[in-house]
Each structure stands twice: as C-alpha cells, then as structure tokens.
Design an enzyme around this catalytic site. Structure first.
Site, short mmCIF file in Angstrom:
data_model
loop_
_atom_site.label_atom_id
_atom_site.label_comp_id
_atom_site.label_asym_id
_atom_site.label_seq_id
_atom_site.Cartn_x
_atom_site.Cartn_y
_atom_site.Cartn_z
CG ASP A 8 -0.18 0.26 2.69
OD1 ASP A 8 0.93 0.19 2.65
OD2 ASP A 8 -1.17 0.32 3.16
CB CYS A 64 0.97 -2.21 4.64
SG CYS A 64 0.35 -3.38 5.89
CB THR A 66 1.55 -3.06 11.13
OG1 THR A 66 0.28 -3.43 10.74
CG2 THR A 66 1.65 -1.38 11.69
CG HIS A 97 9.69 -24.41 11.73
ND1 HIS A 97 10.31 -24.27 13.43
CD2 HIS A 97 11.20 -24.82 11.65
CE1 HIS A 97 11.13 -24.15 14.26
NE2 HIS A 97 12.39 -24.95 12.56
#
Ligand code: RB5
Length: 142
Positions: A8, A64, A66, A97
C-alpha cells in the site's frame, strides 16, 4: 521463479527499494501500488495472493505499514501462508517451519537494510517438511 510483490502507500517506498536492491537476482511482478497516494491494503494483498496461488512456483512479498493488514488479508486465501517477518531469523523460520509462500514486511518498523537481510534469509531457507508438513496440513479447516 517469479516474486509477486505488492504494497500500500505505507509500503510503497520500501517496495521500490526492494525491487532495485534485488534487480537481476529475482524477477518481480509488481501488482502495485504505484505511488505514495493513499490506498487500501486488501486490494493489493488479494492480487498478490491470487497470483501466488495461480503459479505453482509462486511466492510473494507484501508490504504495508505494520504488515498486519497485508497478512490478515492474504491469509484469507486457502493455500496462502503469509508470514509477518521483521528479522532474518523469523523469516528463515517462516520458510523452514511454516513453508510461508508470502513474506510480509512492516515498512514503518523495519530499516531498509534489515528488510533486505530479511528477504535474503527467507529465500535462502528451505522448508524442512516432516512434522512441519503435518502441522501445515492442519491449518485449513471448514
Ligand atoms: C496505513 O496507514 C496502514 O494502516 C497500513 O499500511 C497497515 O499498517 C495496515 O495494517
């Protein structure tokens, strides 16, 4: 191997740096956004997720502010394992993993150097299979 990349407005600058930094190493398919103008992160997360699912070797990078909005949106797609990573160690484990097929970066909380190291670690690592495959098989449910 194609890397579908999207961001974004908060991740736009880092997206451009990532493409420049890895130019010649990776083939990027840029799904936008293409400027710093305010946009809605799900629009780009869904495009990248759909592209990754359509390509048998497909992997993605989403960025973005966060990382949470991108991860939440991409993970709505069955078969997408989008991992929010902010260090090389976490990125390597996300591949080893969790066999993550989308790496999500938090542009507002990671330096560009650390972002590049995180991307390198992600693509260098290999999925370990075994008990981790069994756990991945339990992720999707009705
Ligand atoms: C945009 O301001 C911000 O909310 C977005 O980039 C992201 O952090 C959402 O999860």
């Amino acid at each position: 191997m194609k890397i579908y990349i999207g961001s974004d407005h908060a991740g736009y600058e880092l997206k451009e740096l990532v493409k420049k930094h890895f130019e010649g190493f990776f083939e990027f398919v840029d799904k936008g956004t293409f400027s710093s103008e305010s946009v809605d992160y799900p629009d780009f997360a869904h495009q990248v997720a759909e592209s990754v699912l359509k390509d048998s070797d497909g992997v993605g990078i989403l960025i973005c502010g966060t990382g949470n909005g991108m991860a939440m949106s991409a993970n709505k797609h069955a078969g997408i394992r989008a991992a929010l990573c902010w260090s090389p160690e976490i990125a390597a484990l996300a591949k080893q993993h969790n066999n993550a097929n989308i790496l999500v970066l938090p542009a507002r909380f990671i330096s560009s150097d650390l972002a590049m190291d995180t991307i390198n670690a992600f693509f260098k690592a290999e999925f370990e299979g075994g008990r981790h495959q069994r756990r991945i098989d339990k992720i999707n449910f009705q």
